[in-house]
Design a protein around this motif. Structure first.
Motif, PDB file in Angstrom:
ATOM      1  N   LEU A   1       1.949 -59.732 135.353  1.00 54.49           N
ATOM      2  CA  LEU A   1       2.288 -59.941 133.998  1.00 54.49           C
ATOM      3  C   LEU A   1       3.689 -59.528 133.805  1.00 54.49           C
ATOM      4  N   LEU A   2       4.221 -60.747 133.045  1.00 55.38           N
ATOM      5  CA  LEU A   2       5.674 -60.536 132.843  1.00 55.38           C
ATOM      6  C   LEU A   2       6.256 -60.414 131.332  1.00 55.38           C
TER       7      LEU A   2
ATOM      8  N   ILE B   1      11.274 -65.907 138.651  1.00 53.66           N
ATOM      9  CA  ILE B   1       9.731 -66.081 139.082  1.00 53.66           C
ATOM     10  C   ILE B   1       9.514 -66.822 140.430  1.00 53.66           C
ATOM     11  N   SER B   2      10.683 -67.538 140.899  1.00 51.75           N
ATOM     12  CA  SER B   2      10.585 -68.267 142.165  1.00 51.75           C
ATOM     13  C   SER B   2      10.644 -67.062 143.257  1.00 51.75           C
ATOM     14  N   SER B   3      11.055 -65.932 142.930  1.00 51.44           N
ATOM     15  CA  SER B   3      11.015 -64.972 143.771  1.00 51.44           C
ATOM     16  C   SER B   3       9.345 -64.254 144.358  1.00 51.44           C
TER      17      SER B   3
ATOM     18  N   ALA C   1       9.451 -73.540 134.720  1.00 50.51           N
ATOM     19  CA  ALA C   1       8.139 -73.662 135.974  1.00 50.51           C
ATOM     20  C   ALA C   1       9.052 -74.812 137.001  1.00 50.51           C
ATOM     21  N   LYS C   2       9.464 -75.714 136.517  1.00 53.60           N
ATOM     22  CA  LYS C   2      10.006 -76.644 137.380  1.00 53.60           C
ATOM     23  C   LYS C   2      11.343 -76.028 138.178  1.00 53.60           C
ATOM     24  N   GLU C   3      12.058 -75.354 137.486  1.00 52.47           N
ATOM     25  CA  GLU C   3      13.201 -74.621 138.278  1.00 52.47           C
ATOM     26  C   GLU C   3      12.856 -73.561 139.158  1.00 52.47           C
TER      27      GLU C   3
END
Length: 216
Positions: free
Chosen positions: A33-34, A79-81, A105-107
């Motif tokens: 959860l963020l 988020i990508s991590s 999300a795309k990034e």
């Protein structure tokens, strides 16, 4: 059915948590959860961060935080991590925010998942309540809703009807920031909570509660 893992934006409010519930019901495991520390004025949710920790613990999920002073690009990198496939959010009608989530999300190299998007908000509020969610108002927009509604608790569709009868110009889920909520009961929780008000506060935009969650 979806497969994989997701991270969900989390404020403790009903829309975000119902999105988590729907995502998991569709097969997505949501371990994270963020919570975002906003740079756009005071956030009643962030001011009650202890309540967010309590809810995350009740769900057995890891609570992550990100300071938006770092910007959206840094958030995408964060988020990508994570080892996730989806970014989950609870947008219903606000297209600008939907586009931001999609771009983010795309990034980050993940898929956006918006289970509530485009729904009729009154039917959605009824569905949330009928699914076993209960929630209370912790902040009201000073221009849209009287402070007397602070602490009002939705435990059934009858509570919803009563609220809408007295506030016909307010969206059923507060989609246009008329009010903000904290979830007190849901199928995601191990227990039910109630709100213990510590103080009533006022900011430039909101009347809001400083509170803690009490089990039982």
């Amino acid at each position: 059915m979806h497969k994989g893992q997701g991270v969900a934006f989390f404020s403790g409010g009903k829309d975000g948590l119902y999105s988590v519930y729907l995502a998991e019901s569709a097969g997505v495991h949501v371990p994270y959860l963020l919570a975002l520390k906003t740079t756009i004025g005071l956030s009643p949710h962030w001011e009650n961060f202890g309540a967010l920790k309590t809810l995350a613990e009740s769900m057995g999920k890891e609570l992550l935080t990100f300071d938006m002073a770092g910007g959206s690009e840094a958030l995408g990198e964060f988020i990508s991590s994570l080892d996730v496939d989806y970014l989950i959010a609870g947008d219903v009608l606000l297209e600008d925010h939907l586009k931001w989530v999609e771009r983010l999300a795309k990034e980050a190299g993940v898929k956006p998942l918006e289970p509530l998007w485009g729904r009729n908000t009154k039917k959605l509020a009824e569905e949330i309540l009928n699914s076993g969610f209960q929630y209370a108002i912790i902040a009201v927009n000073k221009d849209r809703l009287d402070r007397k509604w602070l602490g009002y608790t939705f435990t059934s569709t009858e509570d919803l009807e009563r609220f809408l009868e007295r506030n016909p110009d307010v969206d059923a889920v507060g989609e246009f920031a008329e009010f903000h909520t904290i979830v007190l009961a849901s199928p995601l929780f191990e227990e039910r909570f109630s709100v213990e008000v510590l103080s009533r506060e006022e900011s430039e935009r909101y009347y809001w509660l400083r509170f803690r969650l009490v089990r039982g």
